[in-house]
Design an enzyme around this catalytic site. Sequence first.
Site, PDB file in Angstrom:
ATOM      1  N   LYS A   1      43.992  -3.621  83.435  1.00  0.00           N
ATOM      2  CA  LYS A   1      43.837  -3.184  84.826  1.00  0.00           C
ATOM      3  C   LYS A   1      42.495  -3.634  85.392  1.00  0.00           C
ATOM      4  CE  LYS A   1      46.836   0.888  84.829  1.00  0.00           C
ATOM      5  NZ  LYS A   1      46.905   2.329  85.103  1.00  0.00           N
TER       6      LYS A   1
ATOM      7  N   LYS B   1      58.537  -5.809  81.044  1.00  0.00           N
ATOM      8  CA  LYS B   1      59.071  -4.488  81.389  1.00  0.00           C
ATOM      9  C   LYS B   1      59.220  -4.307  82.889  1.00  0.00           C
ATOM     10  CE  LYS B   1      58.014  -0.113  80.028  1.00  0.00           C
ATOM     11  NZ  LYS B   1      57.287   1.008  79.371  1.00  0.00           N
TER      12      LYS B   1
ATOM     13  N   LYS C   1      56.378  -0.468  88.055  1.00  0.00           N
ATOM     14  CA  LYS C   1      56.006  -0.092  89.419  1.00  0.00           C
ATOM     15  C   LYS C   1      54.962  -1.036  89.988  1.00  0.00           C
ATOM     16  CE  LYS C   1      56.029   4.932  89.002  1.00  0.00           C
ATOM     17  NZ  LYS C   1      55.108   6.084  89.001  1.00  0.00           N
TER      18      LYS C   1
END
Length: 336
Positions: free
Chosen positions: A113, A199, A202
């Site tokens: 991130k 995967k 979101k």
Amino acid sequence: MSKQRVLSGVQPTGSLHLGNYLGAIRTWVSEQYEYENYFFIADLHAITVPHDPKTLAKNTYTLAALYLACGLDPAHTTIFVQSHIPAHAELAWLFNCITPLNWLERMIQFKEKALKQGENVSIGLLDYPVLQAADILLYRPQYVPVGEDQKQHLELTRDIAARFNFQYGTPDAPILSVPEPLIRAEGARVMSLTDGTKKMSKSDPSEQSRINLLDSPDEIRQKVKRCKTDPVRGLSFDDPERPECHNLLTLYMLSSGQTKADVTAECADMGWGQFKPLLTESLISALQPIQARYAALIQDRSQIETVLRQGRETAEQAAQETLAAVKNALGYSTPL
Ligand code: TRP
């Protein structure tokens, strides 16, 4: 014998998608009567990356409504909002002071991130797993159902609990309980519609990569029409050369409630042109009841408000007990 406790949380960012539902929430729902359940909305975690104040509260309610629409039963499950319980932030601070910095610097999700954020990395993003440890340890769950991507955070939680107990407790009177991860295999991995090796997520910038629980039938049709496939005729599971094929068959199997053997037989000779409409209809009808319940809940907010108020009361009590034990062990005076 009293039931074992499970706890998990989801951030109110982006919309819940089929990966969240089929991989996690569906199992929380189907197993909720076997456990004592705490499921919360991690809105303090939601501001560890830049966020929009205008949508935070709305997304929190949406997620609460989706929890209920998916079938979590507030008579058996405590549903609450993280920021409504100040003990989460307070315990995170106390844990900050006993957690070595290098435990956080090596967290994989932080590194990923942080790379995406560039210059804009907050201390909160680094501290994210400590807050998560507080979320968990406050409620003393035996199990934390999480996906693969959260395993490292759960390891850290266990390390923080063990370190705290070692430093401030005694071997026969540990202050914190050490939880176990509950990682479920079947259906746990729903992949992106644009890349069968990634995967469904979101945070993928492409809406086309996922099917949201609140997507309209038309959106679902469009997404299935455009999803990535391959030029091979005949469809089969488990071919490492055909990750998209495996994923789409899995989605069909789970949404239609059929067995793998059924789907294998039904689709063995199909081409994509024949399969896609089947998948589309199966997804639309699987989501229809959830969407209908959601629409009713979001129209009359009083039910969600009642659930969250009751959830807060139950959670607050459990959280306060643990927080008091931790502060006592650290030597704090009691407020007068
Ligand atoms: N980090 C989790 C996620 O993004 C959300 C979360 C926050 C969580 N606190 C938690 C999950 C405690 C389990 C337990 O999926």
